[in-house]
Design a protein around this motif. Structure first.
Motif, PDB file in Angstrom:
ATOM      1  N   ASP A  72      80.378  34.976  43.908  1.00 38.94           N
ATOM      2  CA  ASP A  72      79.437  35.324  42.831  1.00 38.94           C
ATOM      3  C   ASP A  72      78.400  34.217  42.641  1.00 38.94           C
ATOM      4  O   ASP A  72      77.211  34.492  42.459  1.00 38.94           O
ATOM      5  N   ALA A  73      78.855  32.950  42.659  1.00 37.38           N
ATOM      6  CA  ALA A  73      77.933  31.828  42.496  1.00 37.38           C
ATOM      7  C   ALA A  73      76.947  31.763  43.653  1.00 37.38           C
ATOM      8  O   ALA A  73      75.738  31.557  43.449  1.00 37.38           O
ATOM      9  N   ARG A  76      74.198  34.240  43.455  1.00 33.45           N
ATOM     10  CA  ARG A  76      73.140  33.879  42.502  1.00 33.45           C
ATOM     11  C   ARG A  76      72.228  32.792  43.054  1.00 33.45           C
ATOM     12  O   ARG A  76      71.274  32.396  42.395  1.00 33.45           O
ATOM     13  N   THR A  78      73.399  29.681  44.051  1.00 34.23           N
ATOM     14  CA  THR A  78      73.938  28.347  43.807  1.00 34.23           C
ATOM     15  C   THR A  78      74.235  27.646  45.139  1.00 34.23           C
ATOM     16  O   THR A  78      74.873  28.222  46.020  1.00 34.23           O
ATOM     17  N   ASN A 102      82.023  31.408  34.880  1.00 34.02           N
ATOM     18  CA  ASN A 102      80.841  30.757  34.308  1.00 34.02           C
ATOM     19  C   ASN A 102      80.729  29.272  34.654  1.00 34.02           C
ATOM     20  O   ASN A 102      79.748  28.633  34.294  1.00 34.02           O
ATOM     21  N   ARG A 105      77.659  28.436  36.718  1.00 31.38           N
ATOM     22  CA  ARG A 105      76.510  29.288  36.370  1.00 31.38           C
ATOM     23  C   ARG A 105      75.298  28.500  35.883  1.00 31.38           C
ATOM     24  O   ARG A 105      74.164  28.880  36.159  1.00 31.38           O
ATOM     25  N   ASP A 106      75.529  27.438  35.145  1.00 34.69           N
ATOM     26  CA  ASP A 106      74.420  26.798  34.431  1.00 34.69           C
ATOM     27  C   ASP A 106      74.175  25.372  34.901  1.00 34.69           C
ATOM     28  O   ASP A 106      74.933  24.458  34.563  1.00 34.69           O
TER      29      ASP A 106
END
Length: 327
Positions: A72-73, A76, A78, A102, A105-106
């Protein structure tokens, strides 16, 4: 590897989404997959655009969950590092129900070398969130858990967005039994060793030239805690490091410096108090009496949050076991 279209009962398939995503998750020369294999004793490989996991049932479940988070990362965009992979599986190994989706994620900001800085454990994620949402945040835990580094990253990111007019970094000048009077040189030479960790973090994010310029303009200030007395700190992002070495009077003095539009982050390790015999830590008292105060948050880190060399986690656990026996 079998060419059968359906996996055998002892195989878990994790979709890799695309060739680029698969490559990000595998890491350079499959370094990430090798780490997973070595750590869990699982067989992890690729079949088409999916990962294949073989091993004991509980290992399969954990590795598959971690791989899904990494996929998933990567999807995105990453740029995954081995530290990211280790952080995901460290978290799952201690709590297989943890929300690792998460964790990656940030990004807070990039270092001067282009490395993204982000929380890597559940507690680090909570810490960063509290810093963003609360006026005063306490970070309590052992060395290597990222307290200072993440706080400085948040300060620099907020300063760049013009949310604060200046950054103030401070710590008490007490360390492992030494006092300023015992050190050679003038006042600046005596103070600098105590403040070096704060400078190191600033240099990572801003570079030496920009840090020097901002210090000259007094938009960044790095100073011993004693220099805070009598001041009111308006529109500043203020970090107090090594707060376990404040006395109760010093901590009260510091907290009451809070001015309009400012934020405070207070970090310390209550197992590393270097105060003189009989002096009580102001950090311990502050966390106790302010725990239920509105707009104040606290995060307690442990060895699971250590993001230095993996051996540091083992060292911390060994000391905690020994101290437990002594008690």
């Amino acid at each position: 590897m079998s060419d059968a279209t359906s996996p055998a009962p002892d195989v878990v398939m994790v979709p890799g989404k695309s060739e680029d995503v698969m490559r990000r998750v595998c890491g350079p020369t499959d370094a990430h997959l090798r780490y997973i294999r070595d750590r869990f004793g699982a067989t992890v490989g690729a079949r088409g655009e999916a990962f294949v996991v073989r091993g004991a049932e509980d290992v399969q479940t954990l590795v598959a969950q971690g791989l899904r988070s990494l996929v998933d990362a990567a999807e995105r965009g990453t740029a995954l590092t081995l530290a990211d992979v280790r952080a995901v599986f460290d978290t799952l190994a201690h709590d297989d129900g943890a929300d690792v989706a998460n964790l990656l994620r940030d990004d807070i900001l990039m270092t001067q070398s282009g490395r993204p800085v982000r929380p890597r454990t559940v507690n680090q994620k909570r810490y960063v969130t509290l810093i963003d949402q609360r006026t005063v945040t306490f970070g309590i835990g052992p060395a290597g858990t990222g307290k200072t580094y993440l706080a400085v990253a948040m300060a620099v990111a907020a300063f760049r967005r013009r949310r604060y007019e200046r950054i103030i970094l401070t710590r008490p000048a007490v360390e492992a039994g030494e006092r300023l009077g015992f050190l050679p040189g003038d006042l600046e030479a005596k103070i600098n060793p105590y403040l070096r960790p704060l400078y190191d973090a600033l240099y990572d994010f801003l570079g030496a030239a920009e840090v020097s310029a901002l210090l000259d303009e007094r938009l960044i200030e790095v100073a011993p805690l004693a220099f805070m007395r009598g001041r009111t700190l308006h529109r500043a992002f203020v970090i107090l490091d090594e707060a376990q070495n404040t006395t109760r009077q010093q901590m009260k003095m510091f907290l009451t410096r809070l001015g309009e539009g400012s934020k405070m982050v207070i970090n310390g390790d209550l197992t590393q108090i270097d105060l003189e015999r009989g002096a009580r830590s102001g950090l311990k008292q502050a966390v106790r009496i302010l725990g239920d105060t509105d707009d104040v948050g606290a995060v307690r880190f442990d060895e699971r949050d250590v993001i230095r060399h993996v051996l540091v986690q083992r060292i911390i656990r060994a000391y905690e076991r020994d101290e437990g026996k002594a008690r």
